[in-house]
Write an enzyme that holds these catalytic residues in place. Structure first.
Site, short mmCIF file in Angstrom:
data_model
loop_
_atom_site.label_atom_id
_atom_site.label_comp_id
_atom_site.label_asym_id
_atom_site.label_seq_id
_atom_site.Cartn_x
_atom_site.Cartn_y
_atom_site.Cartn_z
N CYS A 9 20.50 14.51 23.82
CA CYS A 9 20.95 15.76 23.20
C CYS A 9 19.72 16.65 23.03
CB CYS A 9 21.68 15.49 21.89
SG CYS A 9 20.70 14.65 20.63
N ARG A 15 23.51 13.72 17.73
CA ARG A 15 24.51 13.22 18.69
C ARG A 15 24.03 12.03 19.51
NH1 ARG A 15 25.17 18.96 21.40
NH2 ARG A 15 22.97 18.92 20.75
N ASP A 135 27.35 20.68 18.98
CA ASP A 135 26.14 20.52 18.17
C ASP A 135 26.53 20.71 16.69
OD1 ASP A 135 23.77 20.79 16.82
OD2 ASP A 135 22.86 22.17 18.27
P1 4NP Z 1 21.16 16.97 18.12
O1 4NP Z 1 21.31 18.07 16.94
O2 4NP Z 1 20.73 17.72 19.35
O3 4NP Z 1 22.53 16.42 18.22
O4 4NP Z 1 20.12 15.99 17.62
C1 4NP Z 1 20.31 19.01 16.64
C2 4NP Z 1 19.21 18.63 15.93
C3 4NP Z 1 18.25 19.58 15.61
C4 4NP Z 1 18.41 20.89 16.00
C5 4NP Z 1 19.54 21.27 16.73
C6 4NP Z 1 20.48 20.33 17.06
N1 4NP Z 1 17.45 21.86 15.64
O5 4NP Z 1 17.64 23.05 15.97
O6 4NP Z 1 16.42 21.52 15.01
#
Ligand code: 4NP
Length: 169
Positions: A9, A15, A135
């Site tokens: 991700c 995720r 997300d």
């Molecule tokens: P992930 O979620 O991609 O599912 O781990 C996110 C974690 C952090 C961020 C965005 C999505 N961020 O912008 O820091």
């Protein structure tokens, strides 16, 4: 030889660590129920990574961990790392959570020899029609709970797929 899965991700704190831990949970359950517990962990290996460097070294997001406990009764393990080019060689299948992750991964494969290893996670869903794992980072707790539901569906389909691939190797 083990079949190696890499879940990817953006941050590797919501995720993809959920997908990795859910998949390990399903593999463990399956090995216990079919009596092959001794071989547990050898046949399918799971890891996860983020396309960004934002959260390197961080544990899973606490809202995501809460959802995993509530919905499935499992604790999320792991520390975030960034996807690297050597992952193309090291893994058999690379599962992108959304279209942006998918494109960012493919961009790193400049020679285009590993494109067949990269798939969208939702391709393996059978009960959900969403094409991407949304997300959840900037939303509320319900979004995190929905991610778990969606990933359980996708991981169940993925386990059937990997077992079928292993059967023909
Ligand atoms: P992930 O979620 O991609 O599912 O781990 C996110 C974690 C952090 C961020 C965005 C999505 N961020 O912008 O820091």
């Amino acid at each position: 030889m083990a079949y190696k899965l890499l879940f990817v991700c953006l941050g590797n704190i919501c995720r993809s660590p959920s997908a990795e831990n859910i998949m390990n949970h399903l593999i463990e359950q399956a090995s216990l129920s079919d009596g092959s517990a001794d071989a547990k962990g050898d046949r399918i290996l799971c890891d996860s990574a983020g396309t960004s460097s934002y959260h390197i070294g961080s544990p899973p997001d606490r809202r995501m961990s809460a959802a995993a406990v509530t919905k499935l009764g499992i604790k999320l393990r792991g520390r975030a790392r960034q996807f690297q080019k050597s992952d193309f060689q090291d893994f058999d299948l690379i599962l992108a959570m959304d279209q942006e992750n998918y494109e960012n991964i493919l961009t790193l494969d400049q020679t285009k020899q590993y494109q067949h290893k990269v798939r969208l996670m939702c391709e393996f869903c059978s009960r959900h029609t969403l094409k991407e794992v949304p997300d959840p980072y900037y939303g509320g707790q319900e979004g995190f709970n929905q991610v778990i539901d969606l990933l359980i569906d996708a991981c169940e389909g993925l386990l059937i797929y990997v077992n079928s691939q292993q059967a023909i190797i």
